[in-house]
Design a protein around this motif. Sequence first.
Motif, PDB file in Angstrom:
ATOM      1  N   ASP A 175      47.586  37.180  61.568  1.00 53.57           N
ATOM      2  CA  ASP A 175      47.963  37.488  60.186  1.00 53.57           C
ATOM      3  C   ASP A 175      46.882  38.334  59.531  1.00 53.57           C
ATOM      4  O   ASP A 175      45.690  38.056  59.675  1.00 53.57           O
ATOM      5  CB  ASP A 175      48.153  36.200  59.375  1.00 53.57           C
ATOM      6  CG  ASP A 175      49.373  35.412  59.809  1.00 53.57           C
ATOM      7  OD1 ASP A 175      50.362  36.048  60.219  1.00 53.57           O
ATOM      8  OD2 ASP A 175      49.331  34.169  59.757  1.00 53.57           O
ATOM      9  N   ALA A 176      47.292  39.371  58.806  1.00 52.46           N
ATOM     10  CA  ALA A 176      46.346  40.206  58.065  1.00 52.46           C
ATOM     11  C   ALA A 176      45.803  39.414  56.881  1.00 52.46           C
ATOM     12  O   ALA A 176      46.561  38.839  56.097  1.00 52.46           O
ATOM     13  CB  ALA A 176      47.030  41.483  57.585  1.00 52.46           C
ATOM     14  N   LYS A 177      44.482  39.390  56.742  1.00 54.04           N
ATOM     15  CA  LYS A 177      43.826  38.646  55.678  1.00 54.04           C
ATOM     16  C   LYS A 177      43.204  39.614  54.673  1.00 54.04           C
ATOM     17  O   LYS A 177      42.919  40.765  54.985  1.00 54.04           O
ATOM     18  CB  LYS A 177      42.732  37.743  56.248  1.00 54.04           C
ATOM     19  CG  LYS A 177      43.205  36.759  57.313  1.00 54.04           C
ATOM     20  CD  LYS A 177      44.124  35.714  56.745  1.00 54.04           C
ATOM     21  CE  LYS A 177      44.487  34.677  57.805  1.00 54.04           C
ATOM     22  NZ  LYS A 177      45.381  33.620  57.277  1.00 54.04           N
ATOM     23  N   GLY A 178      42.952  39.113  53.474  1.00 57.19           N
ATOM     24  CA  GLY A 178      42.308  39.925  52.457  1.00 57.19           C
ATOM     25  C   GLY A 178      42.304  39.232  51.121  1.00 57.19           C
ATOM     26  O   GLY A 178      42.851  38.131  50.964  1.00 57.19           O
ATOM     27  N   SER A 179      41.669  39.857  50.159  1.00 55.05           N
ATOM     28  CA  SER A 179      41.656  39.380  48.780  1.00 55.05           C
ATOM     29  C   SER A 179      42.409  40.390  47.919  1.00 55.05           C
ATOM     30  O   SER A 179      43.028  41.317  48.436  1.00 55.05           O
ATOM     31  CB  SER A 179      40.219  39.187  48.299  1.00 55.05           C
ATOM     32  OG  SER A 179      39.545  38.240  49.095  1.00 55.05           O
ATOM     33  N   LEU A 180      42.349  40.223  46.607  1.00 56.63           N
ATOM     34  CA  LEU A 180      43.066  41.100  45.687  1.00 56.63           C
ATOM     35  C   LEU A 180      42.155  41.446  44.522  1.00 56.63           C
ATOM     36  O   LEU A 180      41.541  40.549  43.931  1.00 56.63           O
ATOM     37  CB  LEU A 180      44.335  40.411  45.180  1.00 56.63           C
ATOM     38  CG  LEU A 180      45.227  41.179  44.211  1.00 56.63           C
ATOM     39  CD1 LEU A 180      45.914  42.349  44.918  1.00 56.63           C
ATOM     40  CD2 LEU A 180      46.289  40.246  43.621  1.00 56.63           C
ATOM     41  N   PHE A 181      42.052  42.731  44.207  1.00 54.31           N
ATOM     42  CA  PHE A 181      41.254  43.139  43.058  1.00 54.31           C
ATOM     43  C   PHE A 181      42.110  43.991  42.129  1.00 54.31           C
ATOM     44  O   PHE A 181      42.719  44.977  42.548  1.00 54.31           O
ATOM     45  CB  PHE A 181      40.027  43.945  43.485  1.00 54.31           C
ATOM     46  CG  PHE A 181      39.190  44.396  42.312  1.00 54.31           C
ATOM     47  CD1 PHE A 181      38.338  43.505  41.673  1.00 54.31           C
ATOM     48  CD2 PHE A 181      39.284  45.680  41.813  1.00 54.31           C
ATOM     49  CE1 PHE A 181      37.581  43.893  40.581  1.00 54.31           C
ATOM     50  CE2 PHE A 181      38.534  46.088  40.722  1.00 54.31           C
ATOM     51  CZ  PHE A 181      37.682  45.190  40.109  1.00 54.31           C
ATOM     52  N   ASN A 182      42.155  43.588  40.855  1.00 53.35           N
ATOM     53  CA  ASN A 182      42.912  44.334  39.832  1.00 53.35           C
ATOM     54  C   ASN A 182      42.027  44.618  38.629  1.00 53.35           C
ATOM     55  O   ASN A 182      41.183  43.798  38.247  1.00 53.35           O
ATOM     56  CB  ASN A 182      44.124  43.517  39.352  1.00 53.35           C
ATOM     57  CG  ASN A 182      45.242  43.469  40.373  1.00 53.35           C
ATOM     58  OD1 ASN A 182      45.398  44.403  41.170  1.00 53.35           O
ATOM     59  ND2 ASN A 182      46.019  42.405  40.360  1.00 53.35           N
ATOM     60  N   GLY A 183      42.232  45.787  38.013  1.00 51.59           N
ATOM     61  CA  GLY A 183      41.600  46.111  36.753  1.00 51.59           C
ATOM     62  C   GLY A 183      42.665  46.472  35.743  1.00 51.59           C
ATOM     63  O   GLY A 183      43.687  47.069  36.101  1.00 51.59           O
ATOM     64  N   ASN A 184      42.467  46.090  34.488  1.00 52.55           N
ATOM     65  CA  ASN A 184      43.509  46.380  33.494  1.00 52.55           C
ATOM     66  C   ASN A 184      42.943  46.493  32.087  1.00 52.55           C
ATOM     67  O   ASN A 184      41.821  46.074  31.800  1.00 52.55           O
ATOM     68  CB  ASN A 184      44.613  45.321  33.533  1.00 52.55           C
ATOM     69  CG  ASN A 184      44.122  43.922  33.230  1.00 52.55           C
ATOM     70  OD1 ASN A 184      43.900  43.141  34.127  1.00 52.55           O
ATOM     71  ND2 ASN A 184      43.933  43.616  31.966  1.00 52.55           N
ATOM     72  N   ILE A 185      43.744  47.060  31.206  1.00 57.54           N
ATOM     73  CA  ILE A 185      43.462  47.071  29.775  1.00 57.54           C
ATOM     74  C   ILE A 185      44.430  46.109  29.096  1.00 57.54           C
ATOM     75  O   ILE A 185      45.541  45.874  29.588  1.00 57.54           O
ATOM     76  CB  ILE A 185      43.578  48.477  29.162  1.00 57.54           C
ATOM     77  CG1 ILE A 185      44.992  49.055  29.375  1.00 57.54           C
ATOM     78  CG2 ILE A 185      42.538  49.397  29.764  1.00 57.54           C
ATOM     79  CD1 ILE A 185      45.215  50.381  28.690  1.00 57.54           C
ATOM     80  N   THR A 186      43.994  45.540  27.986  1.00 54.86           N
ATOM     81  CA  THR A 186      44.750  44.482  27.325  1.00 54.86           C
ATOM     82  C   THR A 186      44.878  44.777  25.843  1.00 54.86           C
ATOM     83  O   THR A 186      43.914  45.201  25.198  1.00 54.86           O
ATOM     84  CB  THR A 186      44.038  43.124  27.509  1.00 54.86           C
ATOM     85  OG1 THR A 186      43.867  42.867  28.895  1.00 54.86           O
ATOM     86  CG2 THR A 186      44.843  42.004  26.894  1.00 54.86           C
ATOM     87  N   LEU A 187      46.063  44.530  25.292  1.00 53.71           N
ATOM     88  CA  LEU A 187      46.322  44.617  23.862  1.00 53.71           C
ATOM     89  C   LEU A 187      46.994  43.341  23.417  1.00 53.71           C
ATOM     90  O   LEU A 187      47.876  42.825  24.105  1.00 53.71           O
ATOM     91  CB  LEU A 187      47.219  45.823  23.528  1.00 53.71           C
ATOM     92  CG  LEU A 187      46.677  47.209  23.856  1.00 53.71           C
ATOM     93  CD1 LEU A 187      47.764  48.263  23.620  1.00 53.71           C
ATOM     94  CD2 LEU A 187      45.448  47.535  23.029  1.00 53.71           C
TER      95      LEU A 187
END
Length: 207
Positions: free
Chosen positions: A191-203
């Motif tokens: 199984d392919a393994k990994g993490s998750l990284f997200n960047g966002n702006i918030t209002l």
Amino acid sequence: MRKLSMMAGVVAAGVGIAAPAFAVDATQVGRRVGLNEQEVEAGLDVRVGLGGFTGDLGDETGIGALFGITAVAQPSDLVGVEVGYEGQSVPIDDARVSGGNHIWRNNGTLLAKLGPIVDEKWHPFVGLGLGLSYLDASSGSEPVFSNDWQTEFPMAAGIDYRLGNFFAGVRGTYRLVGGEELVTVPGTDDDAKGSLFNGNITLGGRF
């Protein structure tokens, strides 16, 4: 089995003895950080951003756009709690799959935040939480990609700027991911393994 029962009894007794003292300590901690049930601030925010998987999962996928909506409670200047939904479309970049396919990620997350309010406007923070996502791979990616549930342990850092009841902010969130059975590493049965990284702006707003 007898030893296990005795150990369980000792633990239960210890919890029973410690519970009143813990309740007192929790109350004192709450007072020190300024918790006030009568002045809990609540609100709602929306967010947009980009992100994707890391590791082996990142090798088979691309960067995808996200949208989220979150309910927020701020019991004190230092402590905040968020619960919300995040949807994300992650493109598939795998030689075994034709172009134009993607993974739709539907996520629910509970996040605790800690950070001071500076000059009544700036609010830097860090956060730690727990999330659950359902990954829905498009039909054109089958049978290489499968639909999958995954647990997520988000760690966030960001800053908000407040103007009256309204605010805008930026944040990055790194999520440790568990239970990945979405796709295998090419040429293997692993199984392919990994993490998750997200960047966002918030209002959002506070009421």
